[in-house]
Design an enzyme around this catalytic site. Structure first.
Site, PDB file in Angstrom:
ATOM      1  N   GLY A 132      68.480  99.924  27.786  1.00 62.23           N
ATOM      2  CA  GLY A 132      67.339 100.044  27.016  1.00 62.23           C
ATOM      3  C   GLY A 132      66.563 101.516  27.783  1.00 62.23           C
TER       4      GLY A 132
ATOM      5  N   GLU B  84      68.298 104.293  26.443  1.00 62.60           N
ATOM      6  CA  GLU B  84      67.652 104.717  25.133  1.00 62.60           C
ATOM      7  C   GLU B  84      66.518 105.383  25.199  1.00 62.60           C
ATOM      8  OE1 GLU B  84      69.318 100.644  24.585  1.00 62.60           O
ATOM      9  OE2 GLU B  84      70.157 101.120  22.696  1.00 62.60           O
TER      10      GLU B  84
ATOM     11  N   GLU C 180      75.860  97.357  28.229  1.00 61.21           N
ATOM     12  CA  GLU C 180      75.514  96.189  27.360  1.00 61.21           C
ATOM     13  C   GLU C 180      76.617  95.318  27.308  1.00 61.21           C
ATOM     14  OE1 GLU C 180      74.042  99.017  26.660  1.00 61.21           O
ATOM     15  OE2 GLU C 180      72.028  98.868  26.172  1.00 61.21           O
TER      16      GLU C 180
HETATM   17  N1  CAA Z   1      66.554  93.192  33.298  1.00 62.88           N
HETATM   18  C1  CAA Z   1      65.866  92.318  34.268  1.00 62.88           C
HETATM   19  N2  CAA Z   1      65.953  92.416  35.762  1.00 62.88           N
HETATM   20  C2  CAA Z   1      66.553  93.554  36.177  1.00 62.88           C
HETATM   21  C3  CAA Z   1      67.461  94.337  35.268  1.00 62.88           C
HETATM   22  C4  CAA Z   1      67.238  94.338  33.854  1.00 62.88           C
HETATM   23  N3  CAA Z   1      67.565  94.909  32.846  1.00 62.88           N
HETATM   24  N4  CAA Z   1      67.764  95.353  36.138  1.00 62.88           N
HETATM   25  C5  CAA Z   1      67.570  94.751  37.424  1.00 62.88           C
HETATM   26  N5  CAA Z   1      66.544  93.674  37.236  1.00 62.88           N
HETATM   27  C6  CAA Z   1      66.204  93.107  38.561  1.00 62.88           C
HETATM   28  C7  CAA Z   1      67.393  92.234  39.271  1.00 62.88           C
HETATM   29  O1  CAA Z   1      67.627  91.192  38.626  1.00 62.88           O
HETATM   30  C8  CAA Z   1      66.525  92.177  40.711  1.00 62.88           C
HETATM   31  O2  CAA Z   1      65.608  91.018  40.582  1.00 62.88           O
HETATM   32  P1  CAA Z   1      65.711  90.015  41.765  1.00 62.88           P
HETATM   33  O3  CAA Z   1      65.251  90.885  42.893  1.00 62.88           O
HETATM   34  O4  CAA Z   1      64.585  89.111  41.481  1.00 62.88           O
HETATM   35  O5  CAA Z   1      66.797  89.535  41.900  1.00 62.88           O
HETATM   36  C9  CAA Z   1      66.050  93.446  40.804  1.00 62.88           C
HETATM   37  O6  CAA Z   1      65.592  94.076  39.607  1.00 62.88           O
HETATM   38  C10 CAA Z   1      66.785  94.473  41.794  1.00 62.88           C
HETATM   39  O7  CAA Z   1      68.128  94.475  41.050  1.00 62.88           O
HETATM   40  P2  CAA Z   1      69.608  94.521  41.893  1.00 62.88           P
HETATM   41  O8  CAA Z   1      69.323  93.363  42.980  1.00 62.88           O
HETATM   42  O9  CAA Z   1      70.640  93.959  40.831  1.00 62.88           O
HETATM   43  O10 CAA Z   1      69.657  95.786  42.415  1.00 62.88           O
HETATM   44  P3  CAA Z   1      71.027  96.776  42.707  1.00 62.88           P
HETATM   45  O11 CAA Z   1      70.403  97.733  43.750  1.00 62.88           O
HETATM   46  O12 CAA Z   1      71.647  95.959  43.507  1.00 62.88           O
HETATM   47  O13 CAA Z   1      71.614  97.295  41.377  1.00 62.88           O
HETATM   48  C11 CAA Z   1      71.378  97.927  39.161  1.00 62.88           C
HETATM   49  C12 CAA Z   1      70.703  98.036  40.503  1.00 62.88           C
HETATM   50  C13 CAA Z   1      72.951  98.561  39.208  1.00 62.88           C
HETATM   51  C14 CAA Z   1      70.658  98.687  38.040  1.00 62.88           C
HETATM   52  C15 CAA Z   1      71.537  96.549  38.589  1.00 62.88           C
HETATM   53  O14 CAA Z   1      70.093  95.912  38.809  1.00 62.88           O
HETATM   54  C16 CAA Z   1      71.963  96.400  37.050  1.00 62.88           C
HETATM   55  O15 CAA Z   1      73.017  96.357  37.052  1.00 62.88           O
HETATM   56  N6  CAA Z   1      70.822  96.098  36.339  1.00 62.88           N
HETATM   57  C17 CAA Z   1      71.225  95.606  34.926  1.00 62.88           C
HETATM   58  C18 CAA Z   1      71.447  96.939  34.280  1.00 62.88           C
HETATM   59  C19 CAA Z   1      71.765  96.491  32.678  1.00 62.88           C
HETATM   60  O16 CAA Z   1      72.540  95.543  32.381  1.00 62.88           O
HETATM   61  N7  CAA Z   1      70.934  96.917  31.908  1.00 62.88           N
HETATM   62  C20 CAA Z   1      71.404  96.887  30.385  1.00 62.88           C
HETATM   63  C21 CAA Z   1      70.317  95.761  29.828  1.00 62.88           C
HETATM   64  S1  CAA Z   1      70.833  95.083  28.091  1.00 62.88           S
HETATM   65  C22 CAA Z   1      69.846  96.281  27.454  1.00 62.88           C
HETATM   66  O17 CAA Z   1      69.001  97.175  27.849  1.00 62.88           O
HETATM   67  C23 CAA Z   1      69.880  95.998  25.856  1.00 62.88           C
HETATM   68  C24 CAA Z   1      69.416  96.946  24.900  1.00 62.88           C
HETATM   69  O18 CAA Z   1      69.796  98.198  24.635  1.00 62.88           O
HETATM   70  C25 CAA Z   1      68.194  96.576  24.592  1.00 62.88           C
END
Ligand code: CAA
Length: 260
Positions: A111, A114, A134
């Site tokens: 997102g 996006e 995703e």
């Molecule tokens: N939603 C909720 N929480 C999130 C998040 C997300 N998309 N991305 C990161 N966070 C949170 C983590 O859960 C973590 O929380 P805690 O400290 O409470 O555990 C905090 O943010 C820090 O994140 P990380 O510990 O994972 O940080 P990192 O440096 O190790 O990694 C990252 C960074 C690579 C960005 C990793 O956080 C990640 O992969 N995030 C998710 C990315 C993702 O998959 N985004 C797509 C979401 S689906 C979507 O967006 C659908 C749509 O089109 C509508």
């Protein structure tokens, strides 16, 4: 409306919206999307605001995606509503009659990518990372990624990014035309404001009509698009800015645009 998840600052005609949930890497939950929707309405109607800049709080993330904790237990019906909300808000960014610049300061994933795609101009800091991860969560992009990414980087690259979930860095994003500039992180907002100021020195009715006409080019056949352009071009001749812009050119002086 009191905002909990975004910050809004208006200075010299430029509104800066900062997505501010750094503990969740600025992930977009329903509340944040609703706040964004509200602020866009306010900024649309504020004649003092000429350009909008969107960025993320902190140095790590622009927006790391839709909020996975909120989505985890959604029903099919709730997921549809959530996607429609994100799509509606991002469409509002695309249609707001003012230029919107994404200043991407870190992760722009799902997102978050996006959100950037819905903005008119995208610039990024050197540490920015883009991706649509995703499918790694068993879902697909839901806030317009399948529709805007192919329009911006081409179908083949969009499919590669969406099918693999690969992240790309800012240089690669620049190379494929996903963004238009890469700068050092501490210069990012300065650069965005520089672009905003340059735009603000032009005829702003014309800029707004150009935005509408360019948006149309992605939605209609070429003849309808040309007709739209000719009408928008003609409308410029009803503005004070056209008279001033052309008079200033012929009088060899700088124009003083009033945005009307
Ligand atoms: N939603 C909720 N929480 C999130 C998040 C997300 N998309 N991305 C990161 N966070 C949170 C983590 O859960 C973590 O929380 P805690 O400290 O409470 O555990 C905090 O943010 C820090 O994140 P990380 O510990 O994972 O940080 P990192 O440096 O190790 O990694 C990252 C960074 C690579 C960005 C990793 O956080 C990640 O992969 N995030 C998710 C990315 C993702 O998959 N985004 C797509 C979401 S689906 C979507 O967006 C659908 C749509 O089109 C509508």
């Amino acid at each position: 409306m009191e905002y909990k998840n975004i910050e809004v600052k208006i200075e010299k005609g430029i509104a800066t919206i900062t997505i501010n949930r750094p503990k969740a890497l600025n992930a977009l939950n329903t509340e944040t999307l609703e706040e964004l929707e509200n602020v866009l309405e306010v900024l649309q109607n504020d004649d003092g605001v000429k350009v909008i800049v969107i960025t993320g709080a902190g140095e790590k993330a622009f927006v790391a995606g839709a909020d996975i904790s909120e989505m985890k237990d959604m029903s099919v019906f709730e997921a549809k509503k959530f996607a429609e909300l994100g799509q509606k808000v991002f469409r509002k960014i695309e249609l707001v009659k003012k230029p919107v610049i994404a200043a991407v300061n870190g992760y722009a994933l799902g997102g978050g990518c996006e959100l950037a795609l819905a903005c008119d101009i995208r610039i990024a800091s050197r540490n920015a990372k883009f991706g649509q991860p995703e499918v790694g969560l068993g879902i697909i992009p839901g806030f317009g990624g399948t529709q805007r990414l192919p329009r911006i980087v081409g179908v083949s690259k969009a499919k590669e990014l969406i099918y693999t979930g690969d992240m790309i860095d800012a240089e690669e994003a620049l190379r494929i035309g996903l963004i238009s500039k890469v700068v050092e992180q501490d210069k990012l907002l300065e650069e965005a404001y520089g672009i905003a100021k340059k735009i603000m020195s032009k005829g702003l009715v014309a800029v707004s009509l150009a935005k509408e006409a360019i948006n149309k080019s992605l939605e209609v056949d070429i003849d309808s698009g040309m007709e739209y352009e000719a009408n928008a071009f003609a409308m410029c001749f009803g503005t004070q800015d056209q008279k001033e812009g052309m008079a200033a050119f012929l009088e060899k002086r700088a124009p003083k645009f009033e945005g009307r």
